[in-house]
Structures are given as structure tokens and as C-alpha cells.
Design a protein around this motif. Structure first.
Motif, PDB file in Angstrom:
ATOM      1  N   ARG B 403      14.158  -5.262  27.354  1.00 19.59           N
ATOM      2  CA  ARG B 403      15.368  -4.730  26.758  1.00 19.59           C
ATOM      3  C   ARG B 403      15.057  -3.630  25.753  1.00 19.59           C
ATOM      4  N   ILE B 406      13.965  -0.466  27.666  1.00 15.92           N
ATOM      5  CA  ILE B 406      15.112   0.269  28.219  1.00 15.92           C
ATOM      6  C   ILE B 406      15.853   0.988  27.095  1.00 15.92           C
ATOM      7  N   ARG B 432      12.648 -15.800  41.589  1.00 15.71           N
ATOM      8  CA  ARG B 432      13.558 -16.949  41.654  1.00 15.71           C
ATOM      9  C   ARG B 432      14.954 -16.564  41.200  1.00 15.71           C
ATOM     10  N   ASP B 439      21.532  -7.594  37.316  1.00 20.09           N
ATOM     11  CA  ASP B 439      22.178  -7.414  36.004  1.00 20.09           C
ATOM     12  C   ASP B 439      21.415  -6.392  35.169  1.00 20.09           C
ATOM     13  N   ILE B 440      20.087  -6.443  35.218  1.00 25.56           N
ATOM     14  CA  ILE B 440      19.278  -5.528  34.404  1.00 25.56           C
ATOM     15  C   ILE B 440      19.441  -4.089  34.904  1.00 25.56           C
ATOM     16  N   GLY B 443      22.782  -2.944  33.907  1.00 27.59           N
ATOM     17  CA  GLY B 443      22.780  -2.772  32.456  1.00 27.59           C
ATOM     18  C   GLY B 443      22.058  -1.503  32.054  1.00 27.59           C
ATOM     19  N   ALA B 444      20.926  -1.243  32.716  1.00 27.10           N
ATOM     20  CA  ALA B 444      20.142  -0.041  32.405  1.00 27.10           C
ATOM     21  C   ALA B 444      20.980   1.210  32.660  1.00 27.10           C
ATOM     22  N   VAL B 447      23.669   1.690  29.973  1.00 25.20           N
ATOM     23  CA  VAL B 447      23.220   2.237  28.688  1.00 25.20           C
ATOM     24  C   VAL B 447      22.607   3.629  28.852  1.00 25.20           C
ATOM     25  N   HIS B 510      15.035 -16.690  29.053  1.00 24.85           N
ATOM     26  CA  HIS B 510      14.644 -17.566  27.949  1.00 24.85           C
ATOM     27  C   HIS B 510      13.943 -16.823  26.827  1.00 24.85           C
TER      28      HIS B 510
END
Lengths: 203, 518
Positions: B403, B406, B432, B439-440, B443-444, B447, B510
Motif C-alpha cells: 500500500r 502504491i 489463495r 481489489d488492489i 485500488g491502484a 489512486v 492480515h
């Protein structure tokens, strides 16, 4: 978050308010589809989880995020009542269907876990059931078959994740615990799939 | 070049046991152009080139093809190609054969076509509704094997998306089953158009083959219009156009030569270096267009499959990380690390913004595709760049968590119309949870990232600057050689940069950073 264990057992435990958590969630939000609380055992902090999820759902920027609980299921129906209207769903660990072996494996009874699975399933709030498999303890075909039957009776299309035990981060035990091989893990999946059309993932 | 040197270099090529016949022919051609006189340069421009502050990517002294050519394949399929005596194809088999032939005649700096077309959009109209998926897969599989064997170069690139369709799904299935180096693939992603399930299919394909690379479609359309493609490695250009040349500026070397600190670098240093880089570009472009007169002779131009007005050139920069450290040291700020420290990140943004402003203001000949100026490009590096980080990347092994990484890189991306790459290595937990990678990626783009590439740690396929190699192909390269020309470049890069050691990121939610706090 106030963790429900003495601080000396969890040296990383910190006291946090809901607002303290909303900030990092806001920063990470563009990269997330939802928030999952785990633990420890998140349901031991149920009022806090309720406040956190409520705050996420009430925040216009964050409301699109789903709110999940990762739990061992050892929670009362009252706990699920408390979380019911702010939680999207839960992932529940089922260590062992057989009560006696559950006690020997975890030191506690599985009655509440089984009831949690039934309750959440009935309310459409069960995302998946996770079976943690330790070779020699809960990996026999008979138990896996029985478990698959019980789950399929609740929901024949249930999402079931079979997780092979991993030694990483585990305290030493009198009888050393062993990680299942890839072949053993595949076998667990085959057994469970052979019983019903469950959505099985093996990791 | 002295004749004796020329002879010695040619001798080494023809007698080599490690390169094949085809590559020998190509290298001899490269050697021949390096024996020709360079276009005239001012003494200052010549010195910058000799000291490698600027770099012409060793394209050759006398360019006789644009570096990157993006033919309008859709037009070719509609009208046929007279030069090749090809009529418009009538069915899928015709179309695949038509394209295979045409690819053999598309020039580029690598001698192979760097762009194969947006194959899903091109082929979808040729797929009859009653053709089964199995049948479609079988045909595309045969075509894919041909591409890898006939065009053995990892810079050969196709684009897919942003819309879903039968062909894109089939191509991903074929990719996962064949696990080839060629072709490189870009998936165009438009959050309004591209379904999550297609992005996820792309993510699953990355797990198997390291491809595709993902691009922010709306941002690209904003810069280039809808007819654009990502070609070679991360070079986004106009379809029906391309890039005459790529000249790059070594920001580390520029900073080392700066007497003052950041303010002096922005006010005096960068205008000087940008001008010297632009002069070199102008000389090369003029040589290509006027002296070698490529656009007057080549059939792609004379048949309207490329248009000079849709070309520009690429102004590359690299070594931003070292530049920032060097220039801040001149200001007495030591040990500030780009990617980790606010003061370093802020300096990096100002440097890139200043360069973007200078490049946009410098008019160049025959660059109508870029409104008369060059496209800015964050150059991914070559194997000679010892001690200099590629483009605007954070140094390998020093990358922060996903995060943060990015967040640090995203503000640069809007400046680089011709592409920018930041490569993320993720560990096996991503396998997995492919939805988390979806999503990443989204999201990237949300932004402000333009390009997004990730690799699975321990994958057989590794990204070098943007092209792919199989690790197993590099093992015996010094003694037995390799089938793909790009493997030789990669072997050098792996030895120089340890690219396989990029800091690994976990996708599981996590932890934001898997490594111990430093």
C-alpha cells in the motif's frame, strides 16, 4: 481494541478506540472490498466489533465495505444477535465435529461452535466453514465423511475451506504435531467432495 | 568506429557458439549501422551522449525504422494489404493466417513486431456463434505456438480488454496451458466496463505465466484517445502511430554534475539536461524521417496502416532514486531514502513534475502524436545500468509495503503518457485469494496509477524491465545459448540487478508489511 487476554500473554496487545481503527481503514479502503476482524477471538470483544462495524456502515466513504468476522464459533447466540445487523457474514473454524475429540484437541467443548454454525447458516450469515486438519488427530476418513454430511445437511452448497495444519508459530506440544502432505490434503478434499456438492477449497 | 574494431566485432559474432544463426544476422545488421556516421550533434550534446548522461539505447547510429511501430491491424483486416497481396480475411482461419504473415513484415528496433494488435477486439468478429470453446481454444493455441516460435522475442506484445468476450477468455485459457514467454500481454482495465471476473481471470493467468500487465484504460484514453496500446514493455503509444526513438536521461549522472542542491537542479540543471536530451532526439528523428525517409518508402506508411502524424518519440528518465539521494546530499540532507522518507518523496515529485513541464514545452520535429512534443516515459532499465535504479522505481529490495509502495509511486503516473512500471512481487498467499489482487489493481487505478504489474515470488517467469523470461532459460545461456533473443538481455539484467530479489509483498489482509519493522 481492548483484547480480552492479559497483556503479558499478548505482548503486542494495545488499547484502541473505534476512531483509531477507522483511520487506517480509510487509508487502505481503495484497495479493499471489505474488513474482516479476527483474533485471538474477535467475538470476545463483541461490543467493540459492533461499534466498529456500525461506524463503517455509517460512514459514507466506507459503507461499501463488507464486514466479516473470523471466529472459532465459541460464542453465544446472544453474541450473534448483537452483531446481526452490522455484520455481513462470518467464517467459522470447525476443529472437530466429534465433541470428545474436540475437547482433547482444544480443551473445550464444541457445542457452541456447532450451534453458531447452525444459527449463522439459518440467518444467511455463514460465509464459510473452515476445517483445520491435524494428521493423526482429526483426519480420518470417517470423521471427514461425518463432518461433510453434517454440513451438507445444513446447506448442500456450503463453502468449505480445508486448511492443513501448519507448524509456523505454534508452541511446542508433548506429542509433536505434523503438517499434512500435499497428497494428504488433496485426499481430505476428495473425501469431503464425495459426500455432497459442497464448494470445497483446499489450502 | 575503426575498421579493425568492426572486423573484430563481426568476427566475434560469426564465430560465436552461443548465439544462433538468426541472432547473428540481426547483430551483424546492428553492427553495420554502428559503422555509419552519427547524425550531427552539438559538442555539448555529443559529450552528454559520450559520458552516458543521455543514452540512445544503442538503437544504432542511423535509424532506418522507428523504434516502435503500431500498425492499424483493424484497417488491414478490413481492406487487405496490397504490398503482401493479401485480401481481407473471410473467417477465423483466414484472419489468423493474415495476421501471422503481416507480423513478419512489421519493423521495429528489435527487428520483431512489438505490437500484435488488440487481438480480442480484432478476432471477435471472426468467431461464429456456433464455434465451441474447445474449437476456439484449439485454433488460438496453434496460433499462440506459432507466435512464440516465429517471433522469439519477449517484447512482442498483444493487448486485450477492456471489454469481456469469448476471445479474451480463450486467450487466457491458452496462456495458462502453454506457459510461453511470447507474446507479452496487457489487459486494459476500465472499472466501468471490465467485469471483476475478467480481471480475476487475468490475475489467475499472472499466477501461471507472469502475464498480463494491467493498464488504467480511462487514464490512457485521456492521454492518447481510444486507439492506443501498450507495446514492447510498458510503452503506451497511439495505434496507427508509434515512437521514432527512445532517448533517456540518467538522472543520477545529471545530479552528480550539479553544483548546487535541489533548487539549482530544478532551475538550471534540469532545463540544460532536458534540452541536451531533446537535441539528441531531434537529430535522430530527423535522420529517420528525412534522410532514411522511412515513411516515404515503407508499405505500412504508403498503405495508410501507420500515419506519421500519430507518431512521437519517447523521452525516458531513470535513476530517480539515486538522483534524489545525491541532490539532497548537496543540500546537506543525508540518508533520505526515496520510497521511505517524506523529504525524499517530495523532492522526487518536484523533479518529475519539472521534467514533465520542460518536456511538454520542448517542440520536436515529426511528433504530431504528442502534440508536437515527446511523451514522457519512466524507462525500465537495461543490463548496463549498474548502480542506477530503473525509471522512477524504488530500488529493488528496498520497496516498502504494497500500500505504501502504491501510494508513493501513484502521483508520478499521470506524467508518463508513454508508460511507467513499478513491479510488485507478491507471495503465494495471493494464489489463495485472487479477488484481493483484483481489489488492489482497482485500488491502484483509483489512486492514480497508470500501469500495474505484479509477479508471484518464486514463479518460473520473471519480469525484467517489463518483458518476461523463464528462469530455466537463463541457466545455460553462456554455453548453449537461448531460443528467445530477449533472454540474452535478461541474463545480464539478472546478474546486474538481482531482480528475483524484489521485496515480496503479502496479499493477505492480515499484515500490511510482512517484514519486521526496521
Amino acid at each position: 481494541m481492548h483484547l480480552g487476554m492479559p497483556v503479558r500473554l499478548l505482548p503486542k496487545a494495545r488499547h484502541l478506540a473505534v476512531a483509531d481503527l477507522l483511520e487506517p481503514i480509510r487509508v487502505a479502503a481503495p484497495f479493499l472490498s471489505g474488513v474482516t476482524v479476527s483474533g485471538g477471538e474477535a467475538t470476545m470483544q463483541a461490543p467493540f466489533v459492533r461499534a466498529l462495524f456500525g461506524a463503517i456502515k455509517a460512514d459514507p466513504e466506507l459503507a461499501r465495505l463488507t464486514c466479516f468476522v473470523d471466529t472459532n464459533g465459541d460464542a453465544s447466540t446472544a453474541t450473534w444477535d448483537l452483531l446481526g445487523d452490522v455484520m455481513d457474514a462470518a467464517m467459522v473454524d470447525l476443529k472437530c465435529l466429534d465433541p470428545a475429540r474436540h475437547v482433547s484437541l482444544t480443551g473445550s467443548d464444541n457445542t457452541r461452535t456447532l450451534r453458531s454454525i447452525e444459527t449463522l447458516q439459518g440467518r444467511g450469515q455463514l460465509y464459510e466453514v473452515r476445517l483445520l486438519i491435524v494428521p493423526g488427530f482429526n483426519d480420518d476418513d470417517e470423521l471427514l465423511t461425518e463432518t461433510a454430511r453434517w454440513l451438507a445437511d445444513l446447506d448442500p452448497g456450503m463453502r468449505v475451506r480445508i486448511i492443513g495444519f501448519r507448524r509456523h508459530g505454534i508452541r511446542p506440544t508433548a506429542v509433536p504435531l505434523r503438517e499434512p502432505s500435499a497428497a494428504e490434503r488433496a485426499h481430505y478434499g476428495d473425501i469431503v467432495r464425495s459426500i455432497a456438492d459442497l464448494q470445497v477449497t483446499v489450502v | 568506429m575503426h575498421m579493425s574494431q568492426f572486423v573484430a566485432d563481426a568476427e566475434a559474432i560469426v564465430t560465436s557458439g552461443a548465439i544462433g544463426y538468426d541472432q547473428k544476422v540481426r547483430r551483424l545488421a546492428g553492427l553495420a549501422t554502428s559503422a555509419l556516421p552519427y547524425p550531427a550533434l552539438s559538442p555539448a550534446c555529443q559529450e552528454a551522449l559520450d559520458k552516458r548522461v543521455t543514452c540512445d539505447m544503442f538503437e544504432g547510429n542511423r535509424p532506418f525504422t522507428p523504434r516502435y511501430v503500431l500498425p492499424d491491424y483493424a484497417k488491414a483486416l478490413r481492406h487487405g494489404v496490397r504490398h503482401l497481396e493479401l485480401d481481407p480475411p473471410q473467417d477465423l482461419d483466414d484472419a489468423l493466417s493474415f495476421l501471422t504473415i503481416l507480423y513478419g513484415h512489421v519493423p521495429s528496433v528489435t527487428t520483431y513486431p512489438v505490437y500484435l494488435g488488440d487481438l480480442d477486439a480484432l478476432l471477435e468478429p471472426f468467431v461464429p456463434a456456433d464455434m465451441s470453446d474447445d474449437d476456439l481454444d484449439r485454433r488460438l493455441r496453434r496460433f499462440w505456438v506459432q507466435l512464440d516460435r516465429l517471433l522469439p522475442d519477449a517484447f512482442v506484445h498483444t493487448n486485450l480488454g477492456p471489454a469481456d468476450g469469448r476471445v479474451v477468455r480463450s486467450i487466457f485459457r491458452v496462456e495458462r496451458s502453454l506457459r510461453q514467454v511470447v507474446p507479452n500481454i496487457t489487459l486494459k482495465v476500465d472499472p466501468q466496463v471490465t467485469p471483476d471476473s475478467l480481471i480475476e481471470d487475468g490475475v489467475e493467468t499472472v499466477f501461471a505465466t507472469g502475464k498480463p500487465h494491467f493498464v488504467n484504460h480511462p487514464m490512457m484514453v485521456g492521454d492518447h484517445g481510444p486507439a492506443y496500446a501498450a507495446v514492447s514493455c510498458y510503452n503506451s503509444l497511439k495505434i496507427g502511430g508509434g515512437s521514432h526513438t527512445l532517448v533517456r536521461l540518467n538522472l543520477k549522472e545529471a545530479a552528480v554534475r550539479q553544483a548546487g542542491g535541489l533548487e539549482e537542479f530544478l532551475a538550471q540543471g534540469l532545463p540544460l539536461w532536458v534540452e541536451l536530451t531533446a537535441e539528441l532526439m531531434a537529430a535522430r528523428i530527423t535522420s529517420l524521417v528525412e534522410d532514411q525517409a522511412f515513411f516515404e518508402h515503407h508499405f505500412l506508411a504508403t498503405e495508410g496502416l501507420i500515419d506519421l502524424d500519430r507518431f512521437s518519440a519517447m523521452f525516458g528518465i531513470f535513476g530517480l532514486a539515486e538522483c534524489v539521494a545525491e541532490i539532497l546530499a548537496h543540500d546537506g540532507i543525508h540518508n533520505a531514502r526515496y520510497g521511505h522518507d517524506e523529504v525524499a518523496n517530495a523532492a522526487a515529485y518536484r523533479i518529475v513534475e519539472r521534467i514533465a513541464e520542460l518536456v511538454a514545452a520542448r517542440q520536436l520535429p515529426y511528433c504530431g502524436g504528442g502534440n508536437g512534443a515527446a511523451y514522457l516515459h519512466s524507462q525500465g532499465g537495461i543490463d548496463l545500468d549498474v548502480g542506477v535504479t530503473a525509471g522512477t522505481r524504488i530500488p529493488v529490495r528496498d520497496e516498502p509495503s504494497m500500500r505504501e509502495h502504491i501510494t508513493v509511486c501513484a502521483p508520478h503516473h499521470r506524467h508518463f503518457a508513454a508508460g511507467i512500471s513499478d513491479i510488485f512481487h507478491v507471495d503465494e498467499t495471493a494464489v489463495r485469494n485472487p479477488q484481493a489482487m483484483v481489489d488492489i489493481i482497482k485500488g491502484a487505478f483509483a489512486v492514480g496509477m497508470r500501469d500495474f504489474t505484479f509477479n508471484l515470488a518464486d514463479n518460473e517467469f520473471i519480469r525484467i524491465t517489463g518483458y518476461l523470461v523463464r528462469k530455466s532459460d537463463l541457466v545455460e545461456i553462456d554455453t548453449v545459448g537461448a531460443r528467445h533473443g530477449s533472454d540474452y538481455l535478461a541474463a545480464g539484467s539478472e546478474r546486474t540487478f538481482h531482480l528475483t530479489e524484489r521485496a515480496v509483498k503479502r496479499v493477505g489482509a492480515h499484515e500490511l508489511d510482512p517484514r519486521p519493522r526496521r
